[in-house]
Scaffold this active site. Sequence first.
Site, PDB file in Angstrom:
ATOM      1  N   ARG A  19       0.812  -1.224   0.000  1.00 10.16           N
ATOM      2  CA  ARG A  19       0.000   0.000   0.000  1.00 10.16           C
ATOM      3  C   ARG A  19       0.844   1.272   0.000  1.00 10.16           C
ATOM      4  O   ARG A  19       0.312   2.360  -0.209  1.00 10.16           O
ATOM      5  CB  ARG A  19      -0.958  -0.009   1.190  1.00 10.16           C
ATOM      6  N   THR A  86       2.436 -13.802   9.212  1.00 11.47           N
ATOM      7  CA  THR A  86       3.208 -13.368  10.383  1.00 11.47           C
ATOM      8  C   THR A  86       3.688 -14.540  11.220  1.00 11.47           C
ATOM      9  O   THR A  86       4.784 -14.504  11.785  1.00 11.47           O
ATOM     10  CB  THR A  86       2.355 -12.431  11.238  1.00 11.47           C
ATOM     11  N   GLU A 162      -9.020 -12.515  13.194  1.00  7.78           N
ATOM     12  CA  GLU A 162      -8.724 -11.460  12.240  1.00  7.78           C
ATOM     13  C   GLU A 162     -10.019 -10.953  11.605  1.00  7.78           C
ATOM     14  O   GLU A 162     -11.001 -11.697  11.487  1.00  7.78           O
ATOM     15  CB  GLU A 162      -7.772 -11.969  11.152  1.00  7.78           C
ATOM     16  N   TYR A 374      36.724  27.540  -1.648  1.00 11.38           N
ATOM     17  CA  TYR A 374      36.669  26.110  -1.377  1.00 11.38           C
ATOM     18  C   TYR A 374      37.903  25.703  -0.590  1.00 11.38           C
ATOM     19  O   TYR A 374      39.043  25.874  -1.045  1.00 11.38           O
ATOM     20  CB  TYR A 374      36.615  25.295  -2.671  1.00 11.38           C
ATOM     21  N   ASN A 385      43.451  34.804   7.400  1.00 14.57           N
ATOM     22  CA  ASN A 385      42.397  35.374   6.563  1.00 14.57           C
ATOM     23  C   ASN A 385      42.540  34.813   5.148  1.00 14.57           C
ATOM     24  O   ASN A 385      43.596  34.933   4.523  1.00 14.57           O
ATOM     25  CB  ASN A 385      42.491  36.896   6.511  1.00 14.57           C
ATOM     26  N   TYR A 395      42.979  17.500  -5.633  1.00 12.40           N
ATOM     27  CA  TYR A 395      42.773  16.221  -6.334  1.00 12.40           C
ATOM     28  C   TYR A 395      43.400  16.287  -7.715  1.00 12.40           C
ATOM     29  O   TYR A 395      43.120  17.207  -8.488  1.00 12.40           O
ATOM     30  CB  TYR A 395      41.270  15.954  -6.430  1.00 12.40           C
ATOM     31  N   SER A 413      43.033  37.304  -2.669  1.00 12.62           N
ATOM     32  CA  SER A 413      41.915  36.829  -3.485  1.00 12.62           C
ATOM     33  C   SER A 413      42.410  36.108  -4.731  1.00 12.62           C
ATOM     34  O   SER A 413      43.495  36.381  -5.245  1.00 12.62           O
ATOM     35  CB  SER A 413      41.035  38.005  -3.890  1.00 12.62           C
ATOM     36  N   ALA A 431      47.386  38.425  -4.248  1.00 13.32           N
ATOM     37  CA  ALA A 431      46.184  38.112  -5.015  1.00 13.32           C
ATOM     38  C   ALA A 431      46.548  37.540  -6.376  1.00 13.32           C
ATOM     39  O   ALA A 431      47.514  37.951  -7.006  1.00 13.32           O
ATOM     40  CB  ALA A 431      45.338  39.370  -5.178  1.00 13.32           C
TER      41      ALA A 431
END
Length: 497
Positions: A19, A86, A162, A374, A385, A395, A413, A431
């Site tokens: 069901r 059962t 039953e 990341y 920082n 990887y 950055s 940067a």
Amino acid sequence: MSTARPLGAVVLAAGLGTRMRSDRAKVLHELGGRPLVRYSLDAIAPLAPERVALVVGHQADAVRDAAAGAGLADLRIVLQAEQRGTGHAVACATTAFGGFTGDVLILYGDVPRIRLATLRALLDAHRAERAHLTLATICFAVPTGYGRIIRGGDGGVTRIVEERDATPAERAITEVNPGLYCVRSEILFPLLAELRPNNAQGELYLTDLVALAARTGRRVRALRIDRVDEVAGINTRAELARMEASLRAELTDRWMAEGVTFEDPATAYVGPDVTIGRDTVIGPNVVLRGRTCLGAGCRLDGTAYLVDATVGDRVHVRFATVIEGAEIGSDAVIGPFARLRPGTRLAERVHLGNFVETKQAVLGAGTKANHLTYLGDCEVGPDTNVGAGTITCNYDGFAKYRTRIGARVQIGSDTQLVAPVSVGDDAYVGAGTTVTRDVPPGALVVSRVPQRTVPGWVARRRAQAAAAASAAAAKAGPTTKRVRRRPAVKSRPRRRS
């Protein structure tokens, strides 16, 4: 509670769940983020049963894997290859209980709200009355779908019928069987061998065990329970959804009583294993799953997903953040739109901001990475920082490598750190740098293409573009559009009416 007799348990989890209209085994569907089968196993675990048989069928391997998380000492997987009822399901566990002499609890893997207190009460009543078989009963005003309890002249239970096999008079009985038993092992398995499929479904009914025990003079006792919700089974997705709503309401009410604020309890999804500290405020559309632990005084703005997360005190989780299998120290600020993947460990006062992702990353106290970054397979010291657009390139297509960044480092950055590589304490990375070799402590590292300035370049480029457009137009030549004239139409005299 007497402990003279050993305790075992059989959990029935082999049903197809027709069901549910699903290709998944019914007991694998989740309630509060936990598979249904886990609830029954977790309920019996505090009773410290010596032996537990889990009867599986459809998707047996997946059910076994889901059950492993319960941490039971002796969990035996029993396969019911053919669904014959059962009674047959419990009989499949006969071999698993070879040499066992004690009391056996029987319960269903799709009845997730059964309480430890009810199991204790059933076991205590069974042992106090020295019963051979004890079953739970409950009264429903509308008992549709349940087996009816038939009592004899002395008030004792003589059998269960039953619904498909019941007469109209028997169907009017409101005391029903929710499917919870405690049976002495020395009668359980011999009587199971006597079951016959003499019923409307042609199956071996576990409920016929009661009549067999009563007819042979065994002591059959019943314990009436009151809470309908804890013996309700899950057979359809609608029933699962209603139980999910009920569980959510129960859990949020519990935590609000403990001093937690939910700004919109109706949209808070809190799992049963979650813990939340006092004075924590949880905004709308927050999902807390697994063994997530939130400290005191935290703030979750909303639309957050946390699973198996450990969060310290006074942590601010901003909007739309995902945290999975991560540890966050006190006073940290995370998000918005951040993702912390498994293996992330943040010390206190770390800031991770917009669109920052971490995985297998260990960050020291006070370190910040506030934008578009990341950090994977890395270790970062305190008070460092990390500038916007920084990536640890971990990887190479074959193996993962680690990046190590020291304390008080300034990462500019748009920096790429190609692992394996390390940056010493107090170093500066300019940067736009691609770091491929180790950087000594206190050093500045820069790798850039030299900048070249060409004065007047824009004006000359625009002039060239305009000249090219003019030349193209001249080559095409003039274009004259011919106008087609309509022929004249002679007027006609009007007709007089």
